[in-house]
Write an enzyme that holds these catalytic residues in place. Structure first.
Site, PDB file in Angstrom:
ATOM      1  N   TYR B 101       0.652  -1.051   0.107  1.00 26.07           N
ATOM      2  CA  TYR B 101      -0.050   0.021  -0.215  1.00 26.07           C
ATOM      3  C   TYR B 101       1.156   1.286   0.238  1.00 26.07           C
ATOM      4  O   TYR B 101       2.145   1.492   0.465  1.00 26.07           O
ATOM      5  CB  TYR B 101      -1.259   0.081   1.294  1.00 26.07           C
ATOM      6  CG  TYR B 101      -1.557   1.417   1.550  1.00 26.07           C
ATOM      7  CD1 TYR B 101      -2.898   1.442   0.811  1.00 26.07           C
ATOM      8  CD2 TYR B 101      -1.239   2.287   2.290  1.00 26.07           C
ATOM      9  CE1 TYR B 101      -3.592   2.819   0.986  1.00 26.07           C
ATOM     10  CE2 TYR B 101      -1.644   3.581   2.144  1.00 26.07           C
ATOM     11  CZ  TYR B 101      -2.549   3.832   1.582  1.00 26.07           C
ATOM     12  OH  TYR B 101      -2.969   4.705   1.979  1.00 26.07           O
ATOM     13  N   GLU B 189      -3.770   7.500  -4.150  1.00 28.38           N
ATOM     14  CA  GLU B 189      -2.992   5.965  -3.743  1.00 28.38           C
ATOM     15  C   GLU B 189      -3.348   5.422  -4.391  1.00 28.38           C
ATOM     16  O   GLU B 189      -4.169   5.031  -5.564  1.00 28.38           O
ATOM     17  CB  GLU B 189      -5.013   5.700  -2.429  1.00 28.38           C
ATOM     18  CG  GLU B 189      -4.963   5.013  -1.238  1.00 28.38           C
ATOM     19  CD  GLU B 189      -6.097   4.452  -0.871  1.00 28.38           C
ATOM     20  OE1 GLU B 189      -5.769   5.321   0.706  1.00 28.38           O
ATOM     21  OE2 GLU B 189      -6.840   4.087  -1.540  1.00 28.38           O
TER      22      GLU B 189
END
Lengths: 289, 381
Positions: B101, B189
């Site tokens: 991530y 993101e």
């Protein structure tokens, strides 16, 4: 007494030649505020409502011995206007402009930490010490001089609560709108600290709203540092998560932080009663006095 | 403003971040053409502004023609948490060994952007943040300087990213920050960044939200706004330039100033009603704007009663009253009862102008809200 502004405050209006700047300069002058100069690039030498205009804030401050500015500059240029104000050692800068990009404010915020200036806003109605001075767009006629301080993230909610107080004959030392954006200058804690130090403020109203953790921080500050009683109000109990409720900062995140419930809980734990209605807030303040 | 995954991926790819081969499709035939070109396995992903698409059945992996057709048929046209799926992204499936991530957002408490990196990719990162925050490494970024390369390396190593891909992940993070800043993102993101068997890194998803206040200097991104992605009434509010949120109740609420409008909603709830919407006419509203606001609220079929709450500062009560009269005088019969409360600047002048045959007038916020709630209850009974 009062906090941040009084009848000695000497004000520069940035953007004084624009529609809003001109109208509110007239209103501020009518209220008795010492508006001593305007600053608009390229408009140096003009006059607005009898107030001399300079090309730069620096010139205006030098020539008229100003110690505060109010920014009525459109959002695309407002970040730069605040930078300019912060470069001149003013005591107070009030940014009325709504809709300044957040990353511009992050840069302003960084510079703010390097200078000795109090920034109010942006996206705020300003500040008023009733009977002495108002910097911003607040309607002067609903305020009355007295012994209650008020700090709020919302303009119209400020007017509502103040009218609930004034109707009962409860006046105000100073009322401050700190603004509804995610990144602002003066926080609840800064304002509460100043009210606590002001011998003439006997009680404080704090109006918060959903989003962020400023109210929770304020609750901790109140519990640890304040003797002056505080009553609270939190707007946005019915707001659904993930939706921006008008103010750029008023959004409950999906993960549950920044909710009205969390803020009310934190304030209650700090001994602060929170009204269900603005009128109830006035009831609490009446009990304190 | 949210970008769709395919839009964000295009922005990422243009900046040099590796993304899987993909095609956009809006019919079953287009999906089949796309998988023909891309091969199997292929991911078929609904392009709607809804979180948790995978769990809700909006993402399927197809390993054969039959599976691709079945996935296309089930996803196209499906209702995903209130949004109809018109478009899917058909994307080459990535054979991965690790899911990571990386993200950047504004930490409003610090007033600074923060970069976040974790080895726990491919899952709901918000639960990771809540339950095991130590699994996300964070680095605050001085907005005046941007993300220094050493900071990107530091946070990647701190997160425990496998060392053979650490420098590539740091490089992606650096690019992400450049995009975050240059495109005025509020959030950016990649979840997950997939690491393949050959130790290549690929952005398998892409999230990019843009600061609406900065759209004036991001014309290319502003054009990507998907009007159809929102509620029909919300799109109309956008045209009128109102801050508007549609809610599930039946009391329509119009006011000036976000804090006061939210307070009006809360009071409707407090007095036993249920708000149908949040509508802020903003500061200094003129008569036409006020009439548009009433038009908005009347177009919501859920609305049974309306409360108009104005505390004038910049906004003038006489202008508001004119707008209310103009909006209501065009009806032979007022569609829903309207309660009006005017205070502040020029409120008295407003009260004199207001046509009291058309509206119910109350002097305080509390009285106005209670009356509107009662009006709504009478309709539903």
């Amino acid at each position: 007494m009062s906090i941040f502004v009084d009848d000695d405050t000497r004000v520069v209006v940035q953007g004084i030649t624009g529609g809003e700047g001109k109208f509110h300069t007239e209103q501020m002058l009518a209220y008795g505020t010492n508006v001593v100069a305007g600053a608009v690039p390229g408009k140096g030498g003009e006059e607005v409502a009898g107030v001399p205009v300079y090309d730069t804030v620096d010139e205006a401050v030098d020539a008229e011995d100003a110690d505060a500015s109010v920014v009525f500059v459109p959002p695309a240029f407002a970040g730069d206007a605040v930078f300019e104000a912060l470069d001149t050692d003013l005591d107070l800068v009030v940014a009325i402009t709504e809709g300044i990009p957040t990353q511009d404010m992050a840069k302003v915020n960084k510079r703010l930490s390097e200078v000795d200036t109090q920034l109010l806003g942006p996206n705020c109605p300003g500040i008023i010490t009733p009977g002495e001075a108002k910097l911003g767009i607040l309607p002067g006629n609903i305020f009355e001089a007295g012994n209650v301080g008020l700090v709020s993230r919302s303009g119209t909610l400020t007017y509502q609560v103040v009218s609930n107080l004034t109707e009962r004959g409860i006046g105000q030392t100073t009322a401050i709108g700190i603004g509804g954006d995610p990144i602002i200058g003066t926080s609840f804690v800064d304002a509460l600290e100043a009210f606590e130090a002001d011998p003439d403020t006997d009680a404080v109203v704090m109006c918060g709203e959903i989003g962020g953790e400023d109210e929770e921080q304020a609750a901790r500050f109140i519990a640890e540092n304040m003797d002056t009683p505080v009553a609270g109000f939190i707007a946005g109990r019915t707001a659904p998560p993930g939706k921006r409720m008008g103010h750029a900062g008023a959004i409950v995140s999906g993960s549950g932080t920044g909710t009205a419930e969390s803020k009310i809980g934190a304030l209650n734990d700090a001994g602060v009663p929170v009204g269900d209605t603005p009128n109830e807030v006035a009831d609490y303040i009446e009990d304190f006095l | 403003m949210k970008l769709h995954e395919y839009q964000a991926k295009q922005v990422f790819a243009d900046a040099g971040i590796p993304t899987p081969d993909s095609r956009l499709a809006s019919t079953v035939d287009e999906v089949m053409d796309a998988v023909d070109e891309i091969g199997y396995p292929a991911a078929i992903k609904a392009q709607v502004h809804v979180g948790g698409r995978g769990k809700a059945g909006g993402i399927e992996i197809a390993t054969s023609e039959a599976e691709a057709r079945e996935a296309a048929e089930s996803i196209l046209g499906m209702d995903l948490k209130g949004y109809t799926v018109d478009t899917v992204l058909v994307e080459a499936g990535v054979d991965f060994e690790n899911e990571l991530y990386v993200g950047i957002t504004m930490d409003r408490n610090e007033g600074e952007p923060v970069a976040m990196v974790s080895t726990e990719g491919g899952v709901d990162i918000e639960s990771v943040a809540e339950e095991t925050p130590e699994k996300i490494a964070r680095e605050h970024i001085d907005p005046a300087f941007g993300l220094h390369p050493y900071q990107a390396r530091k946070v990647v190593f701190e997160a425990g990213i496998p060392s053979d891909v650490a420098m590539d992940v740091a490089s992606i993070l650096g690019t992400l920050y450049d995009l975050y800043e240059s495109k005025d993102a509020s959030e950016i993101e990649i979840n997950p960044v997939m690491v393949t068997a050959d130790r290549e890194v690929v952005a398998a998803d892409a999230v990019m939200n843009i600061d609406e206040d900065a759209l004036f200097r991001q014309p290319e991104l502003a054009e990507m706004e998907d009007e159809a992605a929102g509620d029909e009434l919300e799109a109309k509010a956008n045209e009128y330039g109102f801050d508007y949120v549609r809610l599930s109740g039946n009391v329509g609420i119009i006011g000036n100033g976000a804090g006061l409008v939210m307070t009006t909603l809360d009071l409707v709830d407090h007095y036993g009603g249920s708000p149908a919407n949040f509508l802020d006419v903003g500061g200094g509203a003129k008569a036409e704007r006020v009439a548009n606001a009433l038009d908005m609220v009347f177009s919501d079929e859920n609305v049974d009663s309306v409360v108009f709450n104005i505390f004038g500062g910049i906004t003038r009560g006489d202008e508001v009253a004119k707008g209310i009269n103009e909006a209501l005088e065009q009806f032979d019969e007022i569609p829903k009862p309207v309660v009006v409360r005017l205070a502040g600047t020029n409120a008295e002048e407003g009260m004199e102008i207001l046509n009291e045959d058309l509206v119910q007038v109350e002097g305080t916020l509390e009285d106005a809200v209670q009356r509107a709630v009662k009006n709504a209850q009478e309709v539903t009974q």
